[in-house]
Design a protein around this motif. Structure first.
Motif, mmCIF file in Angstrom:
data_model
loop_
_atom_site.group_PDB
_atom_site.id
_atom_site.type_symbol
_atom_site.label_atom_id
_atom_site.label_comp_id
_atom_site.label_asym_id
_atom_site.label_seq_id
_atom_site.Cartn_x
_atom_site.Cartn_y
_atom_site.Cartn_z
ATOM 1 N N ASN A 50 -48.232 30.422 -107.808
ATOM 2 C CA ASN A 50 -46.933 30.026 -107.260
ATOM 3 C C ASN A 50 -47.053 29.245 -105.953
ATOM 4 N N ASN A 51 -48.192 29.379 -105.280
ATOM 5 C CA ASN A 51 -48.417 28.730 -103.985
ATOM 6 C C ASN A 51 -49.801 28.092 -103.948
ATOM 7 N N PRO A 52 -50.019 27.040 -104.732
ATOM 8 C CA PRO A 52 -51.353 26.425 -104.704
ATOM 9 C C PRO A 52 -51.675 25.898 -103.306
ATOM 10 N N PRO A 53 -52.940 25.853 -102.956
ATOM 11 C CA PRO A 53 -53.320 25.423 -101.603
ATOM 12 C C PRO A 53 -52.946 23.959 -101.336
ATOM 13 N N THR A 54 -52.700 23.694 -100.077
ATOM 14 C CA THR A 54 -52.379 22.343 -99.624
ATOM 15 C C THR A 54 -53.533 21.815 -98.775
ATOM 16 N N GLU A 55 -53.522 20.516 -98.537
ATOM 17 C CA GLU A 55 -54.539 19.934 -97.657
ATOM 18 C C GLU A 55 -54.446 20.552 -96.265
ATOM 19 N N LYS A 56 -53.230 20.799 -95.810
ATOM 20 C CA LYS A 56 -53.044 21.390 -94.483
ATOM 21 C C LYS A 56 -53.674 22.787 -94.411
ATOM 22 N N LEU A 57 -53.440 23.614 -95.429
ATOM 23 C CA LEU A 57 -54.021 24.960 -95.454
ATOM 24 C C LEU A 57 -55.544 24.895 -95.491
ATOM 25 N N LEU A 58 -56.077 24.026 -96.331
ATOM 26 C CA LEU A 58 -57.526 23.954 -96.512
ATOM 27 C C LEU A 58 -58.228 23.265 -95.352
ATOM 28 N N GLY A 59 -57.547 22.350 -94.715
ATOM 29 C CA GLY A 59 -58.166 21.617 -93.611
ATOM 30 C C GLY A 59 -59.118 20.534 -94.073
ATOM 31 N N VAL A 60 -59.031 20.158 -95.331
ATOM 32 C CA VAL A 60 -59.860 19.082 -95.894
ATOM 33 C C VAL A 60 -58.991 18.246 -96.836
ATOM 34 N N PRO A 61 -59.360 16.978 -97.018
ATOM 35 C CA PRO A 61 -58.606 16.157 -97.977
ATOM 36 C C PRO A 61 -58.891 16.617 -99.410
ATOM 37 N N PHE A 62 -57.910 16.460 -100.261
ATOM 38 C CA PHE A 62 -58.096 16.774 -101.678
ATOM 39 C C PHE A 62 -59.030 15.750 -102.303
ATOM 40 N N TYR A 63 -59.944 16.226 -103.115
ATOM 41 C CA TYR A 63 -60.810 15.318 -103.847
ATOM 42 C C TYR A 63 -60.013 14.750 -105.021
ATOM 43 N N PRO A 64 -60.073 13.438 -105.257
ATOM 44 C CA PRO A 64 -59.287 12.832 -106.343
ATOM 45 C C PRO A 64 -59.609 13.438 -107.713
ATOM 46 N N GLY A 65 -58.569 13.893 -108.389
ATOM 47 C CA GLY A 65 -58.710 14.390 -109.748
ATOM 48 C C GLY A 65 -59.272 15.790 -109.907
ATOM 49 N N TRP A 66 -59.504 16.499 -108.816
ATOM 50 C CA TRP A 66 -60.050 17.841 -108.975
ATOM 51 C C TRP A 66 -58.999 18.769 -109.543
ATOM 52 N N LEU A 67 -59.443 19.880 -110.112
ATOM 53 C CA LEU A 67 -58.557 20.850 -110.734
ATOM 54 C C LEU A 67 -58.711 22.184 -110.012
ATOM 55 N N PHE A 68 -57.601 22.718 -109.520
ATOM 56 C CA PHE A 68 -57.623 24.015 -108.839
ATOM 57 C C PHE A 68 -57.822 25.114 -109.865
#
Length: 153
Positions: A50-68
């Motif tokens: 219900n609350n997938p992680p965000t870039e802000k929470l992780l402190g890193v940019p999302f890798y293009p196309g990755w799957l949580f």
């Protein structure tokens, strides 16, 4: 006095106390602990879905196309000290590694099991970090696993 066969027992002055200790069997204890861990896992999994992680929470940019991977993330995050956010990518390890080294402007440490970039603290075991490893956890659809370890404190 009541255990002395020579003593005169006075009915209104003799008290007998029986104490019983009941302990769970090891098997019952383990079943109880498993049920608790299942509940913690299910709560954590529901939260992550219900609350997938965000870039802000992780402190890193999302890798293009990755799957949580919410299920694996929940399974790795059962203690109170750290949360682990696990992602899978179809790209090879070197491409993912190059992306994060450039975006974070940090050189990764080769641990022998994968690469680690410290997000907080210092290598080789940072308080918070990003690891990039060849896929050994999931089916053959992913080549690379990216794990972000965040402190809960």
């Amino acid at each position: 006095d009541s255990f002395d066969t020579r003593a005169k027992i006075v009915k209104d002055k003799t008290m007998l106390t029986i104490t019983s200790y009941i302990e769970k069997s090891e098997e019952a204890y383990e079943e109880e602990q498993d049920a608790i861990m299942d509940e913690v896992f299910n709560d954590r999994l529901a939260y992550l879905r219900n609350n997938p992680p965000t870039e802000k929470l992780l402190g890193v940019p999302f890798y293009p196309g990755w799957l949580f991977r919410a299920e694996q993330s929940a399974g790795m995050s059962l203690d109170d000290e750290y949360s682990y956010y696990i992602f899978a990518s179809t790209d090879d390890l070197k491409k993912v590694l190059k992306f994060y080294e450039q975006k974070l402007n940090k050189k990764a440490f080769d641990s022998g099991f994968g690469y680690i970039i410290a997000l907080k603290g210092s290598l080789p075991i940072p308080q918070e970090g990003l690891t990039i490893q060849e896929n050994t956890m999931f089916d053959g659809t992913a080549q690379t696993v990216i794990t972000i370890q965040k402190s809960n404190y």
